[in-house]
Design a protein around this motif. Structure first.
Motif, mmCIF file in Angstrom:
data_model
loop_
_atom_site.group_PDB
_atom_site.id
_atom_site.type_symbol
_atom_site.label_atom_id
_atom_site.label_comp_id
_atom_site.label_asym_id
_atom_site.label_seq_id
_atom_site.Cartn_x
_atom_site.Cartn_y
_atom_site.Cartn_z
ATOM 1 N N SER A 348 0.843 -1.195 0.000
ATOM 2 C CA SER A 348 0.000 0.000 0.000
ATOM 3 C C SER A 348 0.875 1.241 0.000
ATOM 4 N N GLU A 375 -7.552 4.984 -0.754
ATOM 5 C CA GLU A 375 -6.118 5.035 -0.464
ATOM 6 C C GLU A 375 -5.445 6.309 -0.951
ATOM 7 N N GLU A 380 -2.315 5.692 6.315
ATOM 8 C CA GLU A 380 -1.778 4.360 6.112
ATOM 9 C C GLU A 380 -2.202 3.490 7.286
ATOM 10 N N LEU A 387 -6.747 -1.901 5.721
ATOM 11 C CA LEU A 387 -6.657 -1.156 4.461
ATOM 12 C C LEU A 387 -7.987 -1.178 3.717
ATOM 13 N N CYS A 391 -10.995 1.817 2.949
ATOM 14 C CA CYS A 391 -11.385 2.141 1.571
ATOM 15 C C CYS A 391 -12.899 2.018 1.394
#
Length: 415
Positions: A348, A375, A380, A387, A391
């Motif tokens: 990422s 993203e 982070e 992750l 999103c």
């Protein structure tokens, strides 16, 4: 005649497709544009080894994983929490389960069945998908510009949703090219940097050739005041793996500051020091040191090789160490990291559109009618489901804001 609800979504990843679903459910006229020949390419890559959708830990601990960005993401994740994401997956026929580590996976364990079901549902809702459309910015009238196989295309829209991802795995569509476009419009962009990435190490030729690809299992990695249990993998150029990724933000920033970072590896973290000293103090007899360490301390060949690397780097030999020094080395093997693996290979991306540029609805302040999610925002998080959760959740939040604003949205433009 342009419909007041006509909305362009740029980016067919998890954030963009979730925006599309929420908007379509709200009656909006939606088209999703993507530069790639098919939707969700990085999403499919993320699920290649098992699609980790989210995590089951309590929400306060979950939110803390987003570090400095937590205040900016908390409302969206609280409004669409891990349980909501699991429920959504199950409406697509993809039941989920909690793994032993607390991570949440679809029972199919892959991304492809979920993505296929999702795209079928979006198609049934009337969503238009315009592929091979690479967004290049706006014209002087605030209209969207695309490069397509049939030449340039100009699109007028009531609102624009940017969900363009970061800059990792550019061959799958996330190349970060949007950063220059937004910066040219005055939007502050935090530099895009690798996150959840590997690091480079100057291994000896002997160690690299013998142990490339070998895992260090059940280890504890320490950087500064933080320690993480898990697994690391020796690569030809350095080290990577889940435990390394969990420390990648600290390690990356240390390398940016001073050109290197130290990572300590505890090979037998469950053993108390006195017990470890006792084990390595036992008579070796005629055994080689490697066989002795393998039997007495249950060290794998790669772990023993790592000890030999560290001893050699310090100008001594493993055999010359006292039992106390050997025990200390076993549970604090120093590895000097010399650099960060390229962003194109990172899982990422850190950095992105600064939250100071984004209002509470995820609209870019300088660009009325232009929203951003996923993203490409400046946050982070470690692997483990965090992750994808952010999103999806940021996409839901922004889509709901667009529906609430409705026809009151200004036509998007360059500011």
């Amino acid at each position: 005649m342009l419909s007041p609800s006509s909305i362009a979504i740029i980016g067919a990843g998890p954030a963009g497709l979730m925006v599309a679903e929420v908007l379509a459910q709200g009656g909006a006229d939606v088209t999703v544009y993507d530069a790639m020949p098919s939707a969700g390419r990085k999403f499919l890559m993320a699920g290649r080894g098992g699609l980790n959708l989210t995590h089951s830990e309590p929400l306060p601990a979950f939110l803390a994983r987003y570090r400095e960005a937590m205040p900016h993401l908390a409302a969206a994740i609280e409004a669409f929490p891990p349980r909501a994401l699991r429920d959504w997956s199950e409406t697509l026929g993809q039941e989920t389960f909690v793994g032993s580590s607390g991570r949440v996976f679809p029972k199919a364990f892959k991304a492809s069945p979920l993505l296929r079901a999702w795209l079928r549902r979006l198609d049934s809702m009337g969503l238009r998908l315009a592929l091979r459309h690479r967004w290049t910015g706006w014209d002087e009238h605030g209209r969207l510009l695309f490069q397509t196989p049939n030449g340039p295309r100009v699109i007028e829209t009531r609102a624009t949703m940017l969900a363009l991802g970061g800059a990792s795995w550019p061959r799958l569509g996330s190349d970060g090219a949007w950063a220059e476009i937004l910066a040219a419009s005055g939007v502050q962009i935090s530099p895009l940097r690798p996150a959840n990435s590997g690091f480079t190490v100057a291994w000896s030729d002997i160690f690299r050739d013998r142990f490339e690809g070998q895992p260090l299992k059940g280890v504890a990695l320490t950087s500064g005041a933080r320690s993480v249990r898990g697994e690391a993998i020796v690569t030809r150029t350095g080290i990577e793996g889940g435990a390394v990724y969990a420390l990648s933000a600290e390690l990356r920033e240390a390398i940016i500051r001073s050109g290197q970072a130290m990572l300590d590896v505890a090979l037998r973290p469950d053993l108390e020091m006195k017990d470890l000293i006792a084990k390595v103090s036992a008579p070796k007899g005629k055994q080689s040191l490697s066989n002795f360490l393998r039997k007495a301390v249950s060290l794998s060949p790669v772990a023993i090789g790592l000890l030999q690397e560290a001893a050699k780097a310090s100008g001594t030999s493993l055999a010359s160490l006292s039992p106390a020094d050997l025990a200390n080395l076993i549970n604090a093997v120093p590895i000097k990291l010399t650099g960060v693996a390229p962003i194109a290979r990172a899982i990422s991306t850190a950095g992105g559109a600064a939250f100071s540029e984004i209002d509470a609805d995820y609209m870019i302040r300088r660009l009325p009618g232009v929203f951003a999610a996923g993203e490409m925002l400046d946050w982070e998080a470690p692997t483990g489901g965090y992750l994808l959760q952010a999103c999806f959740a940021s996409g839901v939040w922004a889509a709901r804001a667009i529906l609430q604003q409705g026809s009151g949205l200004a036509a998007p433009g360059r500011g």
